[in-house]
Design an enzyme around this catalytic site. Sequence first.
Site, mmCIF file in Angstrom:
data_model
loop_
_atom_site.group_PDB
_atom_site.id
_atom_site.type_symbol
_atom_site.label_atom_id
_atom_site.label_comp_id
_atom_site.label_asym_id
_atom_site.label_seq_id
_atom_site.Cartn_x
_atom_site.Cartn_y
_atom_site.Cartn_z
ATOM 1 N N ALA A 86 0.524 -0.826 -0.061
ATOM 2 C CA ALA A 86 0.448 -0.155 -0.195
ATOM 3 C C ALA A 86 1.082 1.308 0.078
ATOM 4 O O ALA A 86 0.128 1.943 -0.946
ATOM 5 C CB ALA A 86 -0.882 0.014 0.981
ATOM 6 N N HIS A 100 -3.205 -9.625 -4.877
ATOM 7 C CA HIS A 100 -4.315 -10.007 -4.601
ATOM 8 C C HIS A 100 -5.706 -9.430 -5.525
ATOM 9 O O HIS A 100 -6.352 -8.422 -4.973
ATOM 10 C CB HIS A 100 -4.751 -8.956 -3.204
ATOM 11 C CG HIS A 100 -3.345 -9.475 -2.213
ATOM 12 N ND1 HIS A 100 -3.459 -8.863 -1.199
ATOM 13 C CD2 HIS A 100 -3.441 -10.281 -1.482
ATOM 14 C CE1 HIS A 100 -3.374 -9.591 -0.194
ATOM 15 N NE2 HIS A 100 -2.465 -10.072 -0.078
#
Length: 256
Positions: free
Chosen positions: A23, A122
């Site tokens: 992130a 993901h």
Amino acid sequence: MNNIEAVADVIAAAKKTIIFTGAGISTESGIQDFRSPGGLWEQWNPDELTFDKFMYSRASREHYWGFSRAIWPTMRDARPNIGHYAIAELYKMGKLDAVITQNVDGLHQDAGVPDEKVIELHGTIRWVSCLSCGKRWRREDIEKRMDKTGEKAPECECGGFLKQATIAFGQSLPLKAVQEAEERSKACDVFIVAGSSLVVYPAAQMPIIAKQNRAKLVIITLSDTPHDHYADFIINEKTGPTLTAIGEEVKKKLKK
Ligand SMILES: [Zn+2]
């Protein structure tokens, strides 16, 4: 010699460099870290967005799509930052074996790393897929369709449920991506973590696999990680400027 130069030396000498992103690299493009204080998981209860609930009831699917459509505009409009471009530069220099990413935003590809070099552990928000037959659509097309028809939880012509192609809580990771990430982590000479706090498994296992197979481990992140003691180099700085500086040094070294 500072850490930037030392890491550039390692990359310049390496045959296979893996960059592993989390992130932290995307926050520099204005995409919020879902896990951070004030992040999405404080606005949307993750317990209501699990894969089991999605499969179980239409109301949950509508709720999931409400969440999904709320985050889409930010994701759609985000642009790569200097960190993404520095990684793409390494690819152009022939110095990137693969990017393994926990991010779902597609910004590595936007910066110029080809799809086949990006392993998305993901999944990706750029696509929507049918959970029954596997058919895929570009996200924009499903957005248009939902605007037009007013559907709140779209379905496939086969009757299967459509879902953004990311991994929900409780949903298994794409096996092929995980296997490829493991194989490449085993085979690399240098493994660079950029902007991941290394707390989400099995993604966080990859640097360990690399280290066990004698790769040099570099961690670039603002916060501590549970794997810091394995690292050969730790740079507690923002990923964008750090990757840019490393890339420039690698370029100089390759020219010599
Ligand atoms: Zn289908």
